[in-house]
Scaffold this active site. Structure first.
Site, PDB file in Angstrom:
ATOM      1  N   GLY A  71      74.824   7.379 -32.511  1.00  0.00           N
ATOM      2  CA  GLY A  71      75.134   6.127 -33.196  1.00  0.00           C
ATOM      3  C   GLY A  71      74.145   5.809 -34.308  1.00  0.00           C
ATOM      4  N   ASN A 152      75.190  -5.299 -28.289  1.00  0.00           N
ATOM      5  CA  ASN A 152      74.657  -4.607 -27.119  1.00  0.00           C
ATOM      6  C   ASN A 152      73.888  -5.532 -26.183  1.00  0.00           C
ATOM      7  OD1 ASN A 152      73.246  -4.342 -29.714  1.00  0.00           O
ATOM      8  ND2 ASN A 152      71.561  -3.490 -28.521  1.00  0.00           N
ATOM      9  N   SER A 200      79.041   6.300 -30.534  1.00  0.00           N
ATOM     10  CA  SER A 200      78.075   7.164 -29.856  1.00  0.00           C
ATOM     11  C   SER A 200      78.632   7.630 -28.518  1.00  0.00           C
ATOM     12  CB  SER A 200      76.775   6.388 -29.635  1.00  0.00           C
ATOM     13  OG  SER A 200      75.873   7.157 -28.869  1.00  0.00           O
ATOM     14  N   CYS A 325      57.976  -8.347 -23.582  1.00  0.00           N
ATOM     15  CA  CYS A 325      57.385  -7.089 -23.121  1.00  0.00           C
ATOM     16  C   CYS A 325      58.345  -5.926 -23.285  1.00  0.00           C
ATOM     17  CB  CYS A 325      56.989  -7.193 -21.660  1.00  0.00           C
ATOM     18  SG  CYS A 325      55.667  -8.362 -21.408  1.00  0.00           S
TER      19      CYS A 325
HETATM   20  C1  LIG Z   1      73.061   2.519 -28.426  1.00  0.00           C
HETATM   21  C2  LIG Z   1      73.417   1.865 -29.705  1.00  0.00           C
HETATM   22  C3  LIG Z   1      73.162   2.486 -30.939  1.00  0.00           C
HETATM   23  C4  LIG Z   1      72.426   3.796 -31.045  1.00  0.00           C
HETATM   24  O1  LIG Z   1      73.173   4.883 -30.616  1.00  0.00           O
HETATM   25  P1  LIG Z   1      72.403   6.267 -30.294  1.00  0.00           P
HETATM   26  O2  LIG Z   1      73.492   7.237 -30.005  1.00  0.00           O
HETATM   27  O3  LIG Z   1      71.534   5.991 -29.114  1.00  0.00           O
HETATM   28  O4  LIG Z   1      71.630   6.611 -31.523  1.00  0.00           O
HETATM   29  C5  LIG Z   1      73.560   1.846 -32.086  1.00  0.00           C
HETATM   30  N1  LIG Z   1      74.187   0.645 -32.036  1.00  0.00           N
HETATM   31  C6  LIG Z   1      74.447   0.021 -30.885  1.00  0.00           C
HETATM   32  C7  LIG Z   1      75.167  -1.276 -30.900  1.00  0.00           C
HETATM   33  C8  LIG Z   1      74.066   0.595 -29.676  1.00  0.00           C
HETATM   34  O5  LIG Z   1      74.318  -0.043 -28.534  1.00  0.00           O
END
Ligand SMILES: *Cc1c(COP(=O)(O)O)cnc(C)c1O
Length: 398
Positions: A71, A152, A200, A325
């Site tokens: 991602g 996220n 991703s 943290c």
């Molecule tokens: C996990 C995440 C990413 C990063 O993806 P990776 O494959 O770990 O580089 C980017 N954007 C959001 C919203 C994510 O949750």
């Protein structure tokens, strides 16, 4: 002791089906997809099949799918690429929100050093941006709008279809980081009028280190990696064949089970949220209904997120927090601050994200261990004492 994994927004397990389909490409079928002999072409066909699977899941054609390492790479490529296209036309303004992933925010920081200007739209208390604000922010200088599909940390879902329609009408490129959305809620790049989309593998039961960028045909995004002819010459390097195969299988499985999973997960999510809200001085962060099916995010006043995670871990529960943290800085997560939470409250944040493996018994177990942990932490907290003292005098601190 049982282990309950409730951190599926951080990463997911590779499913048994996905692993089984990947394994041959590590051993028997190890040919280089660029080799002309039949052995290499088997690997090449596997990639083509996966590209078709990813395209089908997004409602588009395989020519518009580029595999990446994940991602973050897809976000970097889309945003830097769209910025370069804009700059060539003298347009250097980008619009985003305050709650994007760091893969987006830090990419924008890099672009600001090169002279781009960025407008950060608010998301209000519910964690959702407003289409009117996007419309008001677009100028003749705007080359890109980049707004995530679903967040996220707080699970909120943005009005992507409306933003897509607006951007198309204004002739501005629209990118969405859909890493948390794809495979979990319906995403259709035609219907939502999306130009660029990042996804991703490891957030949908494929392995880590594989992802994809959807780039609508006709958009001449600059190459990301120079070298061989892989990914139409735009992202060179011998392909991660097993990972790509895994992504294709995982996304197909996720879309096939989406309705059923979403129904099941939202019931479990609501049970967990309702149960946790029985604890005094607690609140849900982000909109209660416009959120991902398996996403629970809460704050407990008078509690420190990291201690909460450690005590939950001691009971076998894996979760996460946006407290200072865990965010790796002195401040709590930018997302929790963006929805207007005071620092003191954001410090007590807890995120529990479920998967199709989660059972009602898991939720019962979490709800049995959580209240005593909160009580225990509050009993040691000067902040909690302060909150109670203020209340005794009729004041509500937060
Ligand atoms: C996990 C995440 C990413 C990063 O993806 P990776 O494959 O770990 O580089 C980017 N954007 C959001 C919203 C994510 O949750």
């Amino acid at each position: 002791m049982r282990m309950i994994y409730a951190d599926n927004a951080a990463t997911t397990a590779v499913s048994a089906h996905v692993l089984q389909e990947m394994l041959p490409y590590y051993s028997e079928q190890y040919g280089n997809p660029s080799s002309l002999y039949a052995f290499g072409q088997t690997a090449h066909r596997a990639i083509t099949k996966a590209r078709g699977q990813v395209a089908a899941a997004l409602g588009t054609t395989e020519r518009e799918i580029y595999f990446t390492s994940g991602g973050s790479e897809a976000d970097n490529w889309a945003i830097k690429g769209a910025a370069a296209l804009g700059k060539a036309k003298g347009k250097t303004h980008i619009i985003t929100t305050t709650i994007e992933h760091h893969a987006v925010l830090h990419t924008l920081d890099a672009l600001k050093k090169e002279g781009f200007t960025v407008t950060y739209l608010p998301v209000y208390e519910n964690g959702i941006c407003r289409v009117e604000d996007v419309a008001a922010a677009i100028t003749d200088e705007t080359c890109l709008v980049t707004i995530m599909y679903a967040n996220n940390e707080i699970g909120t879902i943005q009005p992507i279809g409306e933003i897509g329609a607006l951007c198309r009408q204004k002739g501005v490129l629209f990118h969405t980081d859909a890493v948390q959305a794809v495979g979990h809620i319906p995403v259709d790049v035609q219907k939502d009028q999306i130009d660029l989309l990042s996804l991703s593998g490891h957030k949908l039961h494929a392995p880590k280190g594989v992802g994809a960028l959807y780039c609508r045909k006709g958009i001449r995004l600059p190459n990301l990696i120079e070298g061989g002819a892989q990914e139409s010459g735009r992202r060179a390097g011998t392909e991660n064949v097993p990972g790509i195969v895994g992504l294709g299988v995982a996304i197909t499985d996720a879309v096939a089970a989406m309705d059923e999973n979403a129904k099941k997960l939202s019931v479990l999510r609501d049970k967990l949220l309702d149960g946790a809200l029985q604890i005094s001085h607690s609140r849900v962060t982000g909109d209660r209904t416009h959120r991902l099916p398996g996403h629970c995010s809460l704050c407990f006043e008078g509690v420190e997120g990291e201690s909460l995670l450690l005590l939950l871990d001691a009971k076998g529960v894996c979760g996460s927090s946006g407290s200072a943290c865990t965010s790796g800085s002195l401040d709590p997560s930018h997302v929790l601050l963006a929805i207007g939470l005071p620092h003191e409250v954001a410090h007590g944040s807890l995120r529990l994200t479920l998967s199709d493996d989660t059972t009602p018994e898991d939720i019962d177990y979490i709800l049995s261990v959580l209240p005593p942990i909160i009580d225990r932490l509050r009993a040691m907290s000067p902040l909690w004492e302060h909150i109670l003292e203020a209340e005794a005098q009729g004041k509500k601190l937060y």
